[in-house]
Design a protein around this motif. Structure first.
Motif, mmCIF file in Angstrom:
data_model
loop_
_atom_site.group_PDB
_atom_site.id
_atom_site.type_symbol
_atom_site.label_atom_id
_atom_site.label_comp_id
_atom_site.label_asym_id
_atom_site.label_seq_id
_atom_site.Cartn_x
_atom_site.Cartn_y
_atom_site.Cartn_z
ATOM 1 N N ASP A 166 0.833 -1.211 0.000
ATOM 2 C CA ASP A 166 0.000 0.000 0.000
ATOM 3 C C ASP A 166 0.862 1.252 0.000
ATOM 4 N N TYR A 167 1.925 1.239 0.784
ATOM 5 C CA TYR A 167 2.829 2.388 0.857
ATOM 6 C C TYR A 167 3.501 2.644 -0.489
ATOM 7 N N ALA A 168 3.721 1.567 -1.251
ATOM 8 C CA ALA A 168 4.424 1.696 -2.532
ATOM 9 C C ALA A 168 3.700 2.622 -3.501
ATOM 10 N N VAL A 169 2.390 2.667 -3.405
ATOM 11 C CA VAL A 169 1.606 3.507 -4.315
ATOM 12 C C VAL A 169 2.039 4.966 -4.210
ATOM 13 N N SER A 170 2.353 5.407 -2.994
ATOM 14 C CA SER A 170 2.753 6.801 -2.783
ATOM 15 C C SER A 170 4.151 7.080 -3.315
ATOM 16 N N GLN A 171 4.893 6.047 -3.674
ATOM 17 C CA GLN A 171 6.267 6.227 -4.157
ATOM 18 C C GLN A 171 6.370 6.201 -5.682
ATOM 19 N N LYS A 172 5.232 6.092 -6.346
ATOM 20 C CA LYS A 172 5.271 6.101 -7.808
ATOM 21 C C LYS A 172 5.757 7.463 -8.307
ATOM 22 N N PRO A 173 6.548 7.465 -9.378
ATOM 23 C CA PRO A 173 6.989 8.739 -9.944
ATOM 24 C C PRO A 173 5.884 9.388 -10.765
ATOM 25 N N ASP A 174 6.124 10.609 -11.188
ATOM 26 C CA ASP A 174 5.236 11.273 -12.136
ATOM 27 C C ASP A 174 5.571 10.726 -13.524
ATOM 28 N N PHE A 175 4.802 9.756 -13.976
ATOM 29 C CA PHE A 175 5.120 9.079 -15.240
ATOM 30 C C PHE A 175 5.062 10.034 -16.432
ATOM 31 N N ALA A 176 4.308 11.110 -16.310
ATOM 32 C CA ALA A 176 4.141 12.043 -17.433
ATOM 33 C C ALA A 176 5.446 12.750 -17.804
ATOM 34 N N ARG A 177 6.412 12.738 -16.900
ATOM 35 C CA ARG A 177 7.650 13.457 -17.207
ATOM 36 C C ARG A 177 8.600 12.655 -18.092
ATOM 37 N N PHE A 178 8.254 11.406 -18.372
ATOM 38 C CA PHE A 178 9.114 10.581 -19.216
ATOM 39 C C PHE A 178 8.592 10.582 -20.655
ATOM 40 N N PRO A 179 9.470 10.689 -21.647
ATOM 41 C CA PRO A 179 9.038 10.746 -23.055
ATOM 42 C C PRO A 179 8.830 9.366 -23.670
ATOM 43 N N PHE A 180 8.409 8.416 -22.860
ATOM 44 C CA PHE A 180 8.125 7.059 -23.315
ATOM 45 C C PHE A 180 7.101 6.464 -22.351
ATOM 46 N N PRO A 181 6.479 5.327 -22.687
ATOM 47 C CA PRO A 181 5.409 4.783 -21.835
ATOM 48 C C PRO A 181 5.934 4.210 -20.517
ATOM 49 N N ALA A 182 6.346 5.082 -19.624
ATOM 50 C CA ALA A 182 7.023 4.673 -18.392
ATOM 51 C C ALA A 182 6.123 3.832 -17.477
ATOM 52 N N GLU A 183 4.844 4.229 -17.348
ATOM 53 C CA GLU A 183 3.962 3.480 -16.456
ATOM 54 C C GLU A 183 3.742 2.068 -16.977
ATOM 55 N N LYS A 184 3.571 1.914 -18.271
ATOM 56 C CA LYS A 184 3.410 0.590 -18.867
ATOM 57 C C LYS A 184 4.665 -0.261 -18.630
ATOM 58 N N ILE A 185 5.819 0.345 -18.783
ATOM 59 C CA ILE A 185 7.077 -0.381 -18.590
ATOM 60 C C ILE A 185 7.197 -0.855 -17.144
ATOM 61 N N CYS A 186 6.809 -0.010 -16.202
ATOM 62 C CA CYS A 186 6.852 -0.410 -14.797
ATOM 63 C C CYS A 186 5.844 -1.516 -14.495
ATOM 64 N N GLN A 187 4.628 -1.391 -15.008
ATOM 65 C CA GLN A 187 3.615 -2.418 -14.772
ATOM 66 C C GLN A 187 4.011 -3.746 -15.410
ATOM 67 N N ASP A 188 4.581 -3.687 -16.607
ATOM 68 C CA ASP A 188 5.044 -4.918 -17.258
ATOM 69 C C ASP A 188 6.212 -5.531 -16.502
ATOM 70 N N SER A 189 7.048 -4.682 -15.917
ATOM 71 C CA SER A 189 8.163 -5.188 -15.106
ATOM 72 C C SER A 189 7.641 -5.907 -13.866
ATOM 73 N N ALA A 191 4.707 -7.353 -13.521
ATOM 74 C CA ALA A 191 4.098 -8.623 -13.964
ATOM 75 C C ALA A 191 5.172 -9.675 -14.243
ATOM 76 N N TRP A 192 6.262 -9.256 -14.869
ATOM 77 C CA TRP A 192 7.347 -10.200 -15.163
ATOM 78 C C TRP A 192 7.976 -10.728 -13.863
ATOM 79 N N LEU A 193 8.198 -9.839 -12.914
ATOM 80 C CA LEU A 193 8.829 -10.240 -11.654
ATOM 81 C C LEU A 193 7.917 -11.129 -10.818
ATOM 82 N N PHE A 194 6.593 -10.915 -10.889
ATOM 83 C CA PHE A 194 5.673 -11.845 -10.231
ATOM 84 C C PHE A 194 5.870 -13.262 -10.766
ATOM 85 N N ALA A 195 6.108 -13.373 -12.065
ATOM 86 C CA ALA A 195 6.242 -14.684 -12.699
ATOM 87 C C ALA A 195 7.676 -15.211 -12.673
ATOM 88 N N HIS A 196 8.660 -14.320 -12.525
ATOM 89 C CA HIS A 196 10.069 -14.711 -12.566
ATOM 90 C C HIS A 196 10.807 -14.074 -11.386
#
Length: 394
Positions: A166-189, A191-196
């Motif tokens: 729950d605390y981790a949610v407050s530590q998310k960065p402002d994804f809008a400041r990155f010129p690439f799909p940063a939030e998607k990359i983090c979410q996919d990461s 998901a990958w770590l849950f499985a690996h």
């Protein structure tokens, strides 16, 4: 033994780090070092006293854990430790990506030691300006007095650690400041770590960036990884709850301490005793009355954790998630290791139940674990290693 030199150790706001420092102090004093304790809560006062300490002779090194003081500057902008010509040893007991700003301010006389060999590789790659980095495993704190036989202990299984999902949610960065799909990359990461779960966070994040055709320089990659450290909180908490929850749901009596567990659906089971957060010293006392200490790693894949050695030194049986390093140094007769694979986690409650019913095996593992930890894995042993491999060369 004669005076080997003078060392500066630190007391900070964190009780756990102060415990480590106090243990190192005992080891260094036994070796013959004179110690000055710098209290970060009273920095101005400590600086004055440090000046008096320095007048007695040259200081071999200052040594601290996760040191925010590493980059302390004078009003002129000069680094204090460079001006004083004191080598600085910063022991990181968490992943270096939590300490990006501190590491960027490493003085020219700086040494960074990590408790995971992959962390050392990370520092070498992303902070090439740091003169020296190396690997120093955690140590454990020896108990005072005679230890209870395992059969006489009242806690079947102890787990001490917090959930941060729950605390981790407050530590998310402002994804809008990155010129690439940063939030998607983090979410996919995630998901990958849950499985690996055998993979490191930094390797997965870099892999996901490349899969999205995002190629960053090492400097850009370092900054992005450091801004996405909430990923560690998410995946670590996920597996932490999975391990502890499996034991609780199997009906095994477990005593649990730490923040963040109140909303777990199994927390009110009659075999679960939840006591919230307690101090590091209280945890050590609880270990002395525990048959088994259950441990998960904070996403360390090639390193150590103090809970393992502390539990052994308190005469408990360690049942722990393993790592490459732990597999190398711990023979099967001193602990019960598991991995985060589905197969290993599914088998864990039965293995623990069988262990609790076999008092002779419990005592044998506890005794062998104590002997190994007492001979090789105390903070006093780490003080000797620091002297032999580093301080004697400064």
């Amino acid at each position: 033994m004669g005076n080997l030199g003078q060392l500066v150790l630190f007391h900070s706001e964190l009780d756990t780090l102060n415990l480590f420092s106090d243990q190192l102090k005992k080891g260094f004093e036994l070796l013959g070092y004179e110690i000055f304790e710098f209290n970060l809560r009273q920095s101005a006062l400590s600086l004055g006293r440090l000046y008096d300490f320095i007048q007695k002779g040259s200081v071999t090194a200052m040594i601290g854990f996760n040191m925010p003081f590493f980059g302390m500057q004078l009003s002129t902008g000069e680094n204090v430790w460079e001006v004083l010509d004191i080598p600085c040893v910063n022991i990181l007991v968490d992943h270096p990506y939590w300490y990006h700003d501190i590491l960027m301010r490493t003085p020219q006389v700086g040494v960074v030691l990590t408790i995971d060999r992959k962390h050392s590789q990370y520092v070498e790659r992303f902070y090439p300006h740091i003169p020296f980095t190396g690997f120093l495993p955690h140590g454990g704190a020896c108990a005072e007095g005679e230890l209870k036989p395992v059969a006489e202990r009242t806690i079947d299984v102890l787990y001490a650690g917090s959930l941060y999902a729950d605390y981790a949610v407050s530590q998310k960065p402002d994804f809008a400041r990155f010129p690439f799909p940063a939030e998607k990359i983090c979410q996919d990461s995630i998901a990958w770590l849950f499985a690996h779960p055998e993979d490191t966070i930094e390797s997965v994040v870099e892999g996901q960036l490349l899969q999205n055709d995002v190629v960053l320089s090492d400097e850009e990659l370092r900054q992005f990884i450091s801004s996405c450290v909430y990923i560690e909180r998410v995946v670590s908490s996920y597996y932490r709850e999975k391990v502890v929850g499996a034991v609780a749901k199997a009906g095994i009596s477990i005593t649990l301490y730490g923040d963040g567990w109140s909303d777990c659906d199994w927390i009110r089971l009659p075999n679960v005793s939840y006591g919230g957060r307690i101090s590091p010293e209280e945890v050590l006392k609880k270990m002395e009355d525990s048959k088994i200490v259950l441990n998960t790693m904070p996403w360390f894949k090639d390193g150590s954790h103090e809970r393992i050695f502390n539990a052994m030194l308190r005469g408990a049986v360690v049942v722990s998630e393993t790592s490459v390093y732990l597999d190398e140094i711990l023979p099967d007769n001193v602990w019960v290791p598991f991995t985060l694979s589905q197969e290993s986690l599914a088998a864990l409650p039965k293995r623990m139940s069988e262990l609790l019913s076999d008092k002779e095996r419990l005592q044998s593992i506890a005794s062998e674990g104590y002997r190994l930890a007492a001979s090789k894995h105390t903070w006093q042993a780490r003080a000797q290693e620091l002297h032999n491999d580093l301080l004697s060369l400064l």
